[in-house]
Motif scaffolding. Structure first.
Motif: not given
Length: 256
Positions: A122-134
């Motif tokens: 239902d929901f995924v947590v990634f080790d890395g950025s999402g919207r905080i990105h160039f």
């Protein structure tokens, strides 16, 4: 679990200009507001929560380990404290690390791991950025859009953007918005994520905050609420801690 939007899958053979344009297209396709069916209050790693097991969403954590020129990608899906499924892939890495283009190096191997996953989280947590990105399309946004799954990125360092307040020496539970600046393809002042102090020492405030941002189908404000529920007294969310441990386990088996 197969890609819902395969046209956005990372292609490491693209030129840098083509990769950056694809990221802009992904950011346009991403939805940075709440679009999910579960109750955020039901997201928890605590044994004592009053939410019945069957009402808790399936939360997946994603992390990787590296073995020579290969990526060991791990996905661990849990319902509360119960691990429901684990999946992994060992895939070749096609390009070196390039800041801002991480998903073109590691995204394909991650999708390989999801291909062998039978559960649909239902929901995924990634080790890395999402919207905080160039270009507002870090790893969590790229993968979230390709899979069309609510997702969040949790990074240990700040790639871009400006915290609204100083992050130094903050107490556990503190948070402040991270706003777009001249390095981000968004209007200055747009909230693209949060700095979140998930854990801190009472006697010496030396632990740095996490940088939490929406991947896809989750708002910035809800993103940090969900991550707080998943940390359970540790600095990192439990789903990615489990995925990190599983990736290391697979890596050891391959070395042996």
């Amino acid at each position: 679990m197969r890609p819902a939007r395969p046209e956005f899958a990372p292609d490491p053979t693209l030129s840098r200009e083509e990769m950056e344009q694809l990221q802009r297209d992904i950011a346009d396709a991403a939805r940075f507001e709440d679009e999910f069916d579960f109750d955020p209050a039901a997201v928890s790693t605590a044994e004592s929560t009053l939410v019945p097991r069957e009402d808790r969403p399936l939360v997946a954590g994603v992390d990787q380990a590296f073995l020579d020129e290969k990526a060991v990608s791990a996905v661990v899906v849990a319902r509360g404290t119960e691990v429901v499924e684990r999946a992994f892939s060992v895939s070749d890495l096609s390009i070196p690390y390039i800041p801002g283009l991480l998903s073109f190096r590691e995204g394909g191997p991650i999708l390989d791991a999801f291909e062998s996953l039978e559960t649909e989280p239902d929901f995924v947590v990634f080790d890395g950025s999402g919207r905080i990105h160039f270009r507002q399309a870090g790893l969590a946004t790229h993968m979230g859009v390709v899979l069309d799954v609510p997702s969040v990125g949790v990074a240990k360092g700040l790639l871009c953007g400006t915290p609204r307040e100083s992050v130094e020496g903050r107490p556990e539970g503190w948070r402040t918005p991270v706003e777009a600046n001249g390095r981000v393809d968004a209007l200055d002042g747009t909230v693209i994520g949060y700095a979140f102090q998930s854990r801190q020492y009472a006697s010496s405030r030396k632990i740095n905050p996490l940088y939490v941002s929406p991947g896809h189908r989750v708002s910035a404000e809800t993103t940090v609420d969900l991550v707080e529920r998943l940390c359970g007294g540790y600095k990192l969310p439990e789903p990615t801690r489990l995925a990190d441990a599983y990736a290391d386990e697979v890596k050891r088996e391959y070395r042996e």
